[in-house]
Design an enzyme around this catalytic site. Structure first.
Site, mmCIF file in Angstrom:
data_model
loop_
_atom_site.group_PDB
_atom_site.id
_atom_site.type_symbol
_atom_site.label_atom_id
_atom_site.label_comp_id
_atom_site.label_asym_id
_atom_site.label_seq_id
_atom_site.Cartn_x
_atom_site.Cartn_y
_atom_site.Cartn_z
ATOM 1 N N HIS A 116 37.017 29.938 57.974
ATOM 2 C CA HIS A 116 36.307 30.531 57.054
ATOM 3 C C HIS A 116 35.472 30.568 56.894
ATOM 4 O O HIS A 116 34.171 29.397 56.979
ATOM 5 C CB HIS A 116 36.993 29.861 55.576
ATOM 6 C CG HIS A 116 36.954 30.294 54.299
ATOM 7 N ND1 HIS A 116 35.835 30.252 53.400
ATOM 8 C CD2 HIS A 116 37.459 31.788 53.861
ATOM 9 C CE1 HIS A 116 35.763 30.615 52.384
ATOM 10 N NE2 HIS A 116 36.944 31.426 52.700
ATOM 11 N N SER A 140 42.472 35.844 55.466
ATOM 12 C CA SER A 140 43.233 34.807 54.966
ATOM 13 C C SER A 140 44.052 34.407 55.120
ATOM 14 O O SER A 140 45.218 35.370 55.170
ATOM 15 C CB SER A 140 42.245 34.808 53.719
ATOM 16 O OG SER A 140 42.581 35.877 52.639
ATOM 17 N N ASP A 174 32.158 43.821 47.262
ATOM 18 C CA ASP A 174 33.085 42.715 47.866
ATOM 19 C C ASP A 174 33.691 42.045 46.581
ATOM 20 O O ASP A 174 34.274 41.510 45.888
ATOM 21 C CB ASP A 174 31.746 40.444 47.998
ATOM 22 C CG ASP A 174 32.506 40.325 48.873
ATOM 23 O OD1 ASP A 174 33.224 40.210 48.955
ATOM 24 O OD2 ASP A 174 31.325 39.417 48.909
ATOM 25 N N MET A 175 35.429 42.832 47.517
ATOM 26 C CA MET A 175 36.745 42.353 46.605
ATOM 27 C C MET A 175 37.776 42.123 46.962
ATOM 28 O O MET A 175 37.414 42.308 48.235
ATOM 29 C CB MET A 175 36.872 43.862 46.373
ATOM 30 C CG MET A 175 37.012 44.922 46.930
ATOM 31 S SD MET A 175 37.604 46.246 46.362
ATOM 32 C CE MET A 175 39.628 46.176 46.785
ATOM 33 N N ALA A 176 38.075 41.163 46.955
ATOM 34 C CA ALA A 176 40.218 40.901 47.744
ATOM 35 C C ALA A 176 40.648 41.987 47.342
ATOM 36 O O ALA A 176 40.583 42.968 46.159
ATOM 37 C CB ALA A 176 40.028 39.221 47.309
ATOM 38 N N LYS A 224 48.750 49.671 46.030
ATOM 39 C CA LYS A 224 47.894 50.268 46.307
ATOM 40 C C LYS A 224 47.072 49.392 47.570
ATOM 41 O O LYS A 224 46.396 48.734 48.794
ATOM 42 C CB LYS A 224 46.588 51.075 46.043
ATOM 43 C CG LYS A 224 47.306 52.630 44.915
ATOM 44 C CD LYS A 224 46.562 53.313 43.991
ATOM 45 C CE LYS A 224 47.304 54.267 43.643
ATOM 46 N NZ LYS A 224 46.497 55.038 42.523
ATOM 47 N N GLY A 306 27.121 46.009 42.360
ATOM 48 C CA GLY A 306 26.347 44.790 42.817
ATOM 49 C C GLY A 306 25.554 44.561 41.215
ATOM 50 O O GLY A 306 24.416 43.639 41.684
ATOM 51 N N GLN A 307 25.276 45.323 40.522
ATOM 52 C CA GLN A 307 24.258 45.416 39.836
ATOM 53 C C GLN A 307 24.764 44.039 38.837
ATOM 54 O O GLN A 307 22.850 43.516 38.875
ATOM 55 C CB GLN A 307 23.959 46.662 38.769
ATOM 56 C CG GLN A 307 22.627 46.928 38.070
ATOM 57 C CD GLN A 307 22.576 47.855 37.101
ATOM 58 O OE1 GLN A 307 23.861 48.423 37.192
ATOM 59 N NE2 GLN A 307 21.124 48.000 36.741
#
Length: 349
Positions: A116, A140, A174-176, A224, A306-307
């Site tokens: 990981h 994952s 950054d997303m699952a 999606k 990201g902000q």
């Protein structure tokens, strides 16, 4: 409990080194974990240390891997992780991708046979710090029901993206490919909190608010998210000749075995396209444009991707990084592991 970045990193590095990682790999892993915690992504931060330490101590992570980078073309390569620490392998692989992209304009590097690797935006930030676009995807555990299915097949299969601006800020995604990452379930368990009923299902396939009853996660936006998970699995699994789909090994099932996970880095050098100055200027303009959009009812401001993390970082720089007391106690203790993660049930904590 709040700690400075330096103190938290030192505690994590020390614990991983005591578990068996060499100093260099422990330092990299600690940096990736603190990267997550200082952005408020605690599901991928210090709370993971005990799991890593237990897996290291039981031989499930190679503490002396023979890392090798194999250049397979002008802009392509494979980084062989040899069952080693995923954070270190992914970072070093991104370093190789950046080198190639500086010369050829773009690079694609696969990372094979690793454990990981944590919050994968860390690696895309490496590229953005070098005035390039970074994209990373990784496999994952199979813990997500495909759209229309009642059994898990794909993992949370995250996607990360980062691009530099002209003033030092970065646009970051950054997303699952699930409504939430599995780490968020673990975080809810650690704080004994309920979860929204849109995150996961129980063993009967019914929505649940109890993190301890979760049997599978749900993909974002139905078909999606399911399609995106499939794409990530192809790019970071099948493309690299690694186990894929429900053949990917569990994070928790057998801590004595190497996981053989895959990750794919893509780096694009704007200097070979529109030019770095114009690119960074327009990214900055995009950020400013988004901030100036009229907010919807209930919102005070539109943030660029990201902000929100940047706002958390600013708070933590001033006041220290917040971690759960139990995690701090573990980090300062002499305990390496207590077998809490050695389960046949991949969803048990």
């Amino acid at each position: 409990m709040r700690l400075s970045r330096e103190d938290l990193k030192s505690l994590i590095q020390n614990k991983l080194h005591k578990a068996g990682l060499n100093e260099d790999h422990a330092e990299i892993a600690a940096d990736v974990l603190v990267f997550a915690d200082e952005r408020g992504i605690h599901s991928h931060g210090a709370m993971r240390v005990e799991y890593y330490a237990e897996r290291i101590a039981k031989g499930g992570i190679n503490t002396n891997p023979d890392f090798k980078f194999e250049k397979t073309g002008p802009s392509t390569g494979i980084f062989h992780g040899d069952g080693g620490n995923g954070h270190a392998a992914a970072k070093l692989a991104m370093d190789e991708a950046i080198k190639m992209a500086k010369e050829s304009g773009a690079a694609i590097v696969g990372v094979r046979d690793i454990s990981h690797s944590g919050a994968i935006s860390y690696f895309t930030h490496q590229a953005a710090d070098q005035d390039m676009i970074g994209i990373s995807v990784c496999q994952s555990d199979p813990m997500v029901v495909p759209f229309g299915g009642a059994e898990p097949y794909y993992g949370t299969n995250p996607i990360a993206f980062a691009a530099p601006s002209s003033d030092g800020r970065k646009i970051t995604l950054d997303m699952a490919t699930t409504v939430q990452a599995w780490g968020k379930i673990l975080h809810a368990r650690s704080k004994n909190e309920s979860i929204p009923d849109t995150w996961a299902v129980d063993k009967n396939g019914e929505p649940t608010t109890d993190p301890f009853s979760v049997n599978a996660l749900l993909p974002i936006a139905g078909p999606k998210g399911y399609g995106l998970a499939m794409m990530v699995d192809v790019l970071s699994g099948i493309l690299l000749g690694l186990p894929f789909g429900n053949k990917v090994t569990s994070m928790y099932e057998d801590l004595t075995e190497y996981r053989k996970l895959g990750q794919l880095h893509i780096v694009i050098n704007p200097a070979f396209f529109t030019g770095i100055t114009g690119f960074k200027r327009d990214i900055t303009q995009t950020m400013d444009d988004l901030n100036q959009i009229k907010p919807a009812p209930g919102f005070s401001k539109v943030l660029f991707p990201g902000q929100n993390n940047d706002l958390v970082i600013a708070d933590y720089k001033e006041n220290g990084i917040e971690i759960v007391d139990d995690i701090h106690e573990y980090l300062i203790s002499d305990v390496i592991h207590n077998n809490q993660y050695d389960h046949k049930d991949p969803f048990a904590k």
